[in-house]
Design a protein around this motif. Structure first.
Motif, PDB file in Angstrom:
ATOM      1  N   THR A  63       0.808  -1.219   0.000  1.00 11.84           N
ATOM      2  CA  THR A  63       0.000   0.000   0.000  1.00 11.84           C
ATOM      3  C   THR A  63       0.841   1.269   0.000  1.00 11.84           C
ATOM      4  O   THR A  63       0.361   2.326  -0.396  1.00 11.84           O
ATOM      5  CB  THR A  63      -0.933   0.021   1.225  1.00 11.84           C
ATOM      6  N   SER A  66       8.157   3.877   1.444  1.00  5.72           N
ATOM      7  CA  SER A  66       8.821   5.123   1.807  1.00  5.72           C
ATOM      8  C   SER A  66       9.979   5.414   0.861  1.00  5.72           C
ATOM      9  O   SER A  66      10.413   4.543   0.094  1.00  5.72           O
ATOM     10  CB  SER A  66       9.354   5.045   3.238  1.00  5.72           C
ATOM     11  N   GLU A 184      10.859   1.634   4.251  1.00 11.80           N
ATOM     12  CA  GLU A 184       9.731   1.015   4.933  1.00 11.80           C
ATOM     13  C   GLU A 184       8.655   0.688   3.906  1.00 11.80           C
ATOM     14  O   GLU A 184       8.388   1.492   3.006  1.00 11.80           O
ATOM     15  CB  GLU A 184       9.168   1.955   6.001  1.00 11.80           C
ATOM     16  N   ASP A 186       4.674  -0.612   3.594  1.00 13.26           N
ATOM     17  CA  ASP A 186       3.396  -0.923   4.228  1.00 13.26           C
ATOM     18  C   ASP A 186       2.654  -1.942   3.375  1.00 13.26           C
ATOM     19  O   ASP A 186       2.555  -1.792   2.147  1.00 13.26           O
ATOM     20  CB  ASP A 186       2.547   0.339   4.380  1.00 13.26           C
ATOM     21  N   ASN A 198      -2.811  -4.630   8.543  1.00 11.57           N
ATOM     22  CA  ASN A 198      -1.777  -3.825   7.897  1.00 11.57           C
ATOM     23  C   ASN A 198      -0.464  -3.929   8.670  1.00 11.57           C
ATOM     24  O   ASN A 198      -0.445  -3.828   9.901  1.00 11.57           O
ATOM     25  CB  ASN A 198      -2.220  -2.362   7.816  1.00 11.57           C
ATOM     26  N   TYR A 199       0.611  -4.117   7.925  1.00 10.66           N
ATOM     27  CA  TYR A 199       1.933  -4.270   8.519  1.00 10.66           C
ATOM     28  C   TYR A 199       2.912  -3.296   7.872  1.00 10.66           C
ATOM     29  O   TYR A 199       2.733  -2.887   6.718  1.00 10.66           O
ATOM     30  CB  TYR A 199       2.456  -5.699   8.326  1.00 10.66           C
ATOM     31  N   ARG A 200       3.931  -2.956   8.622  1.00  6.64           N
ATOM     32  CA  ARG A 200       5.021  -2.136   8.086  1.00  6.64           C
ATOM     33  C   ARG A 200       6.316  -2.941   8.186  1.00  6.64           C
ATOM     34  O   ARG A 200       6.766  -3.284   9.282  1.00  6.64           O
ATOM     35  CB  ARG A 200       5.160  -0.825   8.844  1.00  6.64           C
ATOM     36  N   HIS A 202      10.332  -3.215   7.708  1.00  2.96           N
ATOM     37  CA  HIS A 202      11.533  -2.385   7.686  1.00  2.96           C
ATOM     38  C   HIS A 202      12.637  -3.162   6.963  1.00  2.96           C
ATOM     39  O   HIS A 202      13.036  -4.243   7.408  1.00  2.96           O
ATOM     40  CB  HIS A 202      11.971  -2.037   9.110  1.00  2.96           C
ATOM     41  N   THR A 228       2.928  -4.290  13.430  1.00  4.46           N
ATOM     42  CA  THR A 228       1.508  -4.296  13.093  1.00  4.46           C
ATOM     43  C   THR A 228       0.972  -2.874  13.196  1.00  4.46           C
ATOM     44  O   THR A 228       1.172  -2.196  14.200  1.00  4.46           O
ATOM     45  CB  THR A 228       0.723  -5.208  14.051  1.00  4.46           C
ATOM     46  N   LEU A 229       0.294  -2.421  12.152  1.00  3.23           N
ATOM     47  CA  LEU A 229      -0.244  -1.059  12.135  1.00  3.23           C
ATOM     48  C   LEU A 229      -1.672  -1.002  12.668  1.00  3.23           C
ATOM     49  O   LEU A 229      -2.135   0.054  13.086  1.00  3.23           O
ATOM     50  CB  LEU A 229      -0.196  -0.492  10.715  1.00  3.23           C
TER      51      LEU A 229
END
Length: 230
Positions: A63, A66, A184, A186, A198-200, A202, A228-229
């Motif tokens: 989604t 960065s 990053e 998402d 939703n996860y981010r 790294h 976890t977002l």
């Protein structure tokens, strides 16, 4: 002529495709990672993530991504800090032992004192020596903690660097300068139960330069961790 033209066009298309893939490395990395999760292939997951964790996944999509950030590696600095603190810790062992000896000596003097005046003076000396020893011991504990923390940070950064480089046997990584790239990603993950989380992720990639042999060690993108977002 037509054959040569088609061949040239084919080469161009292949190069463009390769360029497109290399400009979005997170897509291929996450594709392989999620495939490994579905197959319960822990070995493959471990080859791509520092701390591989399985996620309930049926399908997924990126989604947001960065901007890529580049900075100088700090492994050499962490290694120097660790070495400096080790030297400081070893150098402070003497004062601790000396303070302990003075405390024991003062206690013996107090125990052997007979007159009231001698007992009072010896008690004061013992209390001062004890306080000084406790101060030196506490300082030693603080230095020990600083050294342990620095050692752990250096080890973690070294392990992450070598993981990206794909060479855990490199012995001089702490001596080399280089760059680390980070981004990053998402991801919306739909689980087998139909819910979406939703996860981010790294991601990092390392490069180290060995000037002695005129060689740049180029690492691959790896998953450092994810959060976890929602």
């Amino acid at each position: 002529m037509r054959t040569k033209t088609l061949y040239a066009i084919g080469i161009i298309l292949v190069l463009l495709a390769l360029q497109g893939c290399s400009s979005h490395p997170e897509e291929g990395l996450l594709q392989r990672y999620f495939n490994a999760i579905k197959l319960k292939d822990i070995a493959t997951m471990s080859s791509m993530a520092v701390d591989p964790i399985a996620i309930d996944v049926d399908n997924w999509n990126i989604t947001a991504v960065s901007e890529e950030k580049a900075s100088a590696t700090n492994l050499a600095d962490l290694a120097k800090l660790e070495a400096d603190l080790k030297k400081k810790l070893e150098g402070h062992a003497g004062p601790v032992v000396e303070a302990q000896d003075l405390m024991f000596s003062a206690k013996e003097k107090y125990d052997s004192a007979r007159s009231g005046g001698a007992k009072s003076a010896a008690k004061k000396e013992m209390e001062e020596a004890t306080a000084n020893f406790e101060k030196e011991r506490e300082l030693h504990r603080q230095i020990q903690k600083e050294y342990n923390d620095a050692s752990a940070m250096a080890k973690k950064e070294e392990d992450t660097t070598l993981f990206s480089l794909g060479n855990r046997d490199m012995t001089n990584a702490r001596d080399l300068a280089g760059m680390v790239y980070a981004k990053e990603v998402d991801v919306a993950v739909k689980g087998t139960d139909g819910t979406t989380k939703n996860y981010r992720f790294h991601l990092k990639r390392y490069e180290l330069r060995d000037e002695t042999i005129n060689l740049t060690h180029r690492g691959r993108w790896v998953i450092i961790n994810f959060e976890t977002l929602n």
